[in-house]
Motif scaffolding. Sequence first.
Motif, PDB file in Angstrom:
ATOM      1  N   SER A  12       0.754  -1.228  -0.060  1.00  0.00           N
ATOM      2  CA  SER A  12       0.018   0.067  -0.150  1.00  0.00           C
ATOM      3  C   SER A  12       0.772   1.257  -0.068  1.00  0.00           C
ATOM      4  O   SER A  12       0.478   2.385  -0.622  1.00  0.00           O
ATOM      5  N   ARG A  15       1.678   2.586  -3.634  1.00  0.00           N
ATOM      6  CA  ARG A  15       0.974   3.164  -4.560  1.00  0.00           C
ATOM      7  C   ARG A  15       1.027   4.452  -5.014  1.00  0.00           C
ATOM      8  O   ARG A  15       1.445   5.284  -4.381  1.00  0.00           O
ATOM      9  N   ASP A  19      -0.972  -0.348  -7.834  1.00  0.00           N
ATOM     10  CA  ASP A  19      -2.651  -0.425  -8.100  1.00  0.00           C
ATOM     11  C   ASP A  19      -2.578  -1.313  -9.056  1.00  0.00           C
ATOM     12  O   ASP A  19      -3.662  -2.001  -9.013  1.00  0.00           O
ATOM     13  N   TYR A  55      -2.313 -10.771  -3.296  1.00  0.00           N
ATOM     14  CA  TYR A  55      -2.734  -9.679  -3.921  1.00  0.00           C
ATOM     15  C   TYR A  55      -2.329  -9.603  -5.441  1.00  0.00           C
ATOM     16  O   TYR A  55      -1.225  -9.781  -5.810  1.00  0.00           O
TER      17      TYR A  55
END
Length: 233
Positions: A12, A15, A19, A55
Motif C-alpha cells: 500500500s 501506490r 495499483d 494481492y
Amino acid sequence: MKAFLLAAGVGSRLRPITDTIPKCMVTIGGQPMLEIWLTALDQAGVDEVLVNLHYLPEVVNDYLSGRTAPPVVRTSLEPDLLGSAGTLRAHRDWVAGEDMFLACYADNLTDFDLRTLLDAHRVHRGPATLAAFHSPNPSAGGVLELDADGLVTAFTEKPAAPISDLVNAGMYVFHPALLDEIDGPPPRDIGYHLLPRLVGRARAVPVEGFFRDIGTIDAYRQAREEWPERAMR
C-alpha cells in the motif's frame, strides 16, 4: 534445498505503482524484484522455491508461466493472509525432510550472498540463523542485541525506544522443527511471534554490501538509482 519467498504483501505504501502490480513485481534495473530474488536463491544452491501470493496473484503467475530458468517455483495463494510465520507453518510438511530451509522477504533489495548465511548456520548448528543490518531508522524494524559470538540476546519488534541500530534483515535459515513452535490463529508474524522465542538460541550474521527495503516510494526511487551501479560490480 528449499526456500520460502514471502511475497504476499499488498504494498500500500508503494501506490500508485502497486495499483496494477504486486510489490514483488516492481522493477529494479529492468528486472522484477521477484526475478532478482529467484536468481539469488539459485546462486545459493536452492532448487525449489515456494512463493506465497495474495494481492494480484495472476500477475505473478503469468510471469512465472513464461520463466524456464532455475529454481523450480511453486506458488501458494492466500485468500486471507496467514502472516510470514503463518505461511511457514502452513507448509511445514513441504520442508519436513530438510536439514534446513531459507525464508526471505521479497520486498528487500540486497546483493548479500545468501551462502554466507547458510555457511554460518552450518557452523553453529542452531535452530535459526538470521541476517541483520545497521538501520538509520531501527524503530521501523525488529531490533537485535548480540553477544560477541553473534548469539541473539534480545529482540524487540518495532520498539519505540530501540536499544541498538541492529535490525532484522528478513533473511533466515530455519530448522524445520521450529515450525511446530508457531502457535495461535493466523496471521502469525516471524518478528512478533517467532523470533522472540529464539532469544538465546538463534544467531545473527551481518549483511555485507547493499541492502534496502523498497517498501515506500522514496526508498524505491533511491534503490532504482543505486542498484545498477551495485549490480555491475
